[in-house]
Scaffold this active site. Structure first.
Site, PDB file in Angstrom:
ATOM      1  N   THR A 160       7.002  16.077  11.477  1.00 46.09           N
ATOM      2  CA  THR A 160       5.977  16.163  10.450  1.00 46.09           C
ATOM      3  C   THR A 160       5.444  17.386  10.433  1.00 46.09           C
ATOM      4  O   THR A 160       5.276  18.118  11.425  1.00 46.09           O
ATOM      5  CB  THR A 160       5.102  15.099  10.672  1.00 46.09           C
ATOM      6  OG1 THR A 160       4.065  15.290   9.538  1.00 46.09           O
ATOM      7  CG2 THR A 160       4.465  15.057  11.940  1.00 46.09           C
ATOM      8  N   ASP A 161       5.032  17.948   9.207  1.00 47.15           N
ATOM      9  CA  ASP A 161       4.323  19.323   8.935  1.00 47.15           C
ATOM     10  C   ASP A 161       3.094  19.035   9.687  1.00 47.15           C
ATOM     11  O   ASP A 161       2.285  20.005   9.710  1.00 47.15           O
ATOM     12  CB  ASP A 161       4.270  19.614   7.485  1.00 47.15           C
ATOM     13  CG  ASP A 161       3.564  18.659   6.660  1.00 47.15           C
ATOM     14  OD1 ASP A 161       3.141  17.334   7.173  1.00 47.15           O
ATOM     15  OD2 ASP A 161       3.309  18.699   5.347  1.00 47.15           O
ATOM     16  N   GLU A 162       2.506  17.897  10.047  1.00 49.96           N
ATOM     17  CA  GLU A 162       1.230  17.835  10.380  1.00 49.96           C
ATOM     18  C   GLU A 162       0.852  18.294  12.062  1.00 49.96           C
ATOM     19  O   GLU A 162      -0.156  18.335  12.361  1.00 49.96           O
ATOM     20  CB  GLU A 162       0.821  16.089  10.555  1.00 49.96           C
ATOM     21  CG  GLU A 162       0.605  15.618   9.181  1.00 49.96           C
ATOM     22  CD  GLU A 162       0.131  14.108   9.242  1.00 49.96           C
ATOM     23  OE1 GLU A 162      -0.609  13.873  10.326  1.00 49.96           O
ATOM     24  OE2 GLU A 162       0.033  13.505   8.395  1.00 49.96           O
ATOM     25  N   ILE A 214       0.407   6.304  -1.649  1.00 49.48           N
ATOM     26  CA  ILE A 214       0.848   5.952  -2.766  1.00 49.48           C
ATOM     27  C   ILE A 214       1.382   4.451  -3.181  1.00 49.48           C
ATOM     28  O   ILE A 214       0.664   3.960  -4.044  1.00 49.48           O
ATOM     29  CB  ILE A 214       2.256   6.838  -3.282  1.00 49.48           C
ATOM     30  CG1 ILE A 214       1.429   8.226  -3.392  1.00 49.48           C
ATOM     31  CG2 ILE A 214       3.051   6.368  -4.395  1.00 49.48           C
ATOM     32  CD1 ILE A 214       2.468   9.377  -3.870  1.00 49.48           C
ATOM     33  N   LYS A 219       3.334  13.508  17.817  1.00 47.73           N
ATOM     34  CA  LYS A 219       4.536  14.178  17.249  1.00 47.73           C
ATOM     35  C   LYS A 219       4.440  15.541  17.717  1.00 47.73           C
ATOM     36  O   LYS A 219       5.718  15.935  17.958  1.00 47.73           O
ATOM     37  CB  LYS A 219       4.381  14.110  15.643  1.00 47.73           C
ATOM     38  CG  LYS A 219       4.668  12.679  15.128  1.00 47.73           C
ATOM     39  CD  LYS A 219       5.916  12.036  15.286  1.00 47.73           C
ATOM     40  CE  LYS A 219       6.877  12.473  14.540  1.00 47.73           C
ATOM     41  NZ  LYS A 219       8.131  11.724  14.639  1.00 47.73           N
ATOM     42  N   TYR A 252      -1.977  10.721  16.247  1.00 51.31           N
ATOM     43  CA  TYR A 252      -0.604  10.674  15.503  1.00 51.31           C
ATOM     44  C   TYR A 252       0.044  12.101  15.701  1.00 51.31           C
ATOM     45  O   TYR A 252       1.224  12.243  16.190  1.00 51.31           O
ATOM     46  CB  TYR A 252      -0.507  10.166  13.968  1.00 51.31           C
ATOM     47  CG  TYR A 252       0.835  10.466  13.269  1.00 51.31           C
ATOM     48  CD1 TYR A 252       1.736   9.911  13.639  1.00 51.31           C
ATOM     49  CD2 TYR A 252       0.875  11.281  12.252  1.00 51.31           C
ATOM     50  CE1 TYR A 252       3.165  10.157  13.003  1.00 51.31           C
ATOM     51  CE2 TYR A 252       1.852  11.548  11.665  1.00 51.31           C
ATOM     52  CZ  TYR A 252       3.061  11.081  11.918  1.00 51.31           C
ATOM     53  OH  TYR A 252       4.266  11.564  11.411  1.00 51.31           O
TER      54      TYR A 252
END
Ligand code: NAD
Ligand code: DAU
Length: 332
Positions: free
Chosen positions: A121-123, A189, A152, A148
């Site tokens: 992930t970009d996080e 979403i 990652k 989280y």
């Protein structure tokens, strides 16, 4: 022997990946999935049993992992605990699955010399200021914020170490926020879409100025297939589709597309440590591997996603009340 092992294939992105890989002609796909709360077995209904198999088990189970890795040419590792809000309530499964699970897979691919692709992930890069012209690149320093994203980030670093120290044949991709069909309704979403469909007002954390860089799940998965085809072992590729939008605009668009007044939502408690903005520079993937997104219009991708949740109420309705009860307990 042969074929692709896909971990976490009963979750959101994994399900879409398996469906795409089979449609693109991959002729043997095995999913290893622990079928946690985040999975939905029915997402994989209707797939050709001669080409597809689901194995229920954990990526932390070394004997199951070893046996399956030995029997496949490629491993694509999607399985993870994936939701930031859950990681703030209880980090322990995040440490277990995201770190120990990745370690377990790495040991198996090391032993069997198997090609491995790591989904991340970009996080891992932390967040950006709203007015910062910079975007994340493959050389941005790691600076994760939540349990989280820290788990990652740790898993990515394990992969890099196994490449360097043991010559594991691995690639890594870090993607931005995905949207599309089969996404768990705890996520932003689909939570709002299914709220409207349930007569509940959508819920915006804080003022909603936070920016996410949206990409359709199929564009993410096409990039992963391309990396498997032509990516350079040992390399990291950032995946993003230039889809920056603030949360307030997204919630207003969901409401408008669903025929509601754009302001018919509630502000609720903000997320602790809430990352402000993510933004991906995907030049490396585009120039080196010739990838480009096919879903270029967020509004029509979102409209199609709304249509999917309307048409597939059986898929999400059974978990709606429990998902909302968890949020209500946190004032969200
Ligand atoms: P998800 O929560 O919808 O699905 C995760 C799947 O992993 C579920 O089917 C779950 O049962 C399975 N799983 C969990 N623990 C397991 C274990 N111990 N063993 C085997 N299976 C287990 O997640 P998602 O949104 O599809 O994300 C998939 C991957 O993509 C994750 O690695 C995530 O970090 C990454 N990612 C997600 C996004 C996004 O926007 N959703 C963006 C970038 C990267
Ligand atoms: O950037 C990639 C990441 O995107 C992935 O690594 C994660 O697995 C994935 O869950 C997603 O993380 P986010 O935390 O960005 O996604 P989420 O859908 O939880 O929230 C998106 C934004 O919307 C975030 O700023 C918080 C906000 N939000 C979320 C919910 C659930 C709300 O305003 N209201 C809500 O009800």
């Amino acid at each position: 022997m042969g074929g692709m092992l896909v971990t976490g294939g009963a979750g959101f992105i994994g399900t879409n990946f398996v469906r795409l890989a089979l449609a693109e002609g991959h002729d043997r796909v095995t999913v290893l999935d622990a079928l946690t709360y985040a999975a939905n077995r029915t997402s994989l209904d209707g797939l050709d049993p001669h080409r597809f198999r689901l194995v229920e088990g954990s990526v932390c189970d070394a004997s199951v992992v070893d046996e399956l890795v030995a029997d496949h040419d490629v491993v694509v590792h999607f399985a993870a605990e994936s939701h930031n809000d859950n990681s703030l309530r209880d980090p322990s499964p995040f440490v277990q699955t995201n770190l120990v699970g990745t370690y377990t897979l790495l040991e198996a691919v090391r032993k069997h010399g198997t090609r491995y692709h790591h989904i991340s992930t970009d996080e891992v890069y932390g967040d950006l200021e709203l007015d910062d012209p910079a975007r994340f690149t493959e050389s941005t320093p790691y600076n994760p914020s939540s349990p989280y994203s820290a788990s990652k980030a740790g898993s990515d670093l394990l992969v890099r170490a196994w490449v360097r120290s043991f010559g594991v044949q691995a690639t890594i991709s870090n993607c931005s926020n995905n949207y599309g069909p089969y996404q768990h309704i705890e996520k932003f979403i689909p939570r709002q879409i299914t709220n409207v469909l349930s007569g509940i007002r959508p819920k915006l954390y804080g003022a909603g100025a936070n920016v996410r860089d949206w990409i359709h799940v199929t564009d993410h998965n096409r990039a992963v297939l391309r990396i498997l085809e032509a990516g350079r072992v040992g390399e990291t590729y950032l995946i993003g589709a230039d889809g920056e939008k603030d949360n307030k605009s997204v919630i207003e668009l969901v409401l408008t597309l669903m025929g509601q007044p754009a302001d018919a939502y509630d502000h609720v408690n903000d997320r602790a440590g809430h990352d402000l903005r993510y933004a991906i520079d995907s030049s490396k993937l585009r120039t080196e591997l010739g990838w480009a997104p096919t879903y270029r219009d967020f509004e029509s991708g979102l409209a199609a996603t709304i249509y999917w949740y309307r048409a597939n109420e059986d898929w999400w309705r059974p978990i709606k009340a429990a998902t909302e009860a968890k949020y209500a307990a946190a004032g969200q």
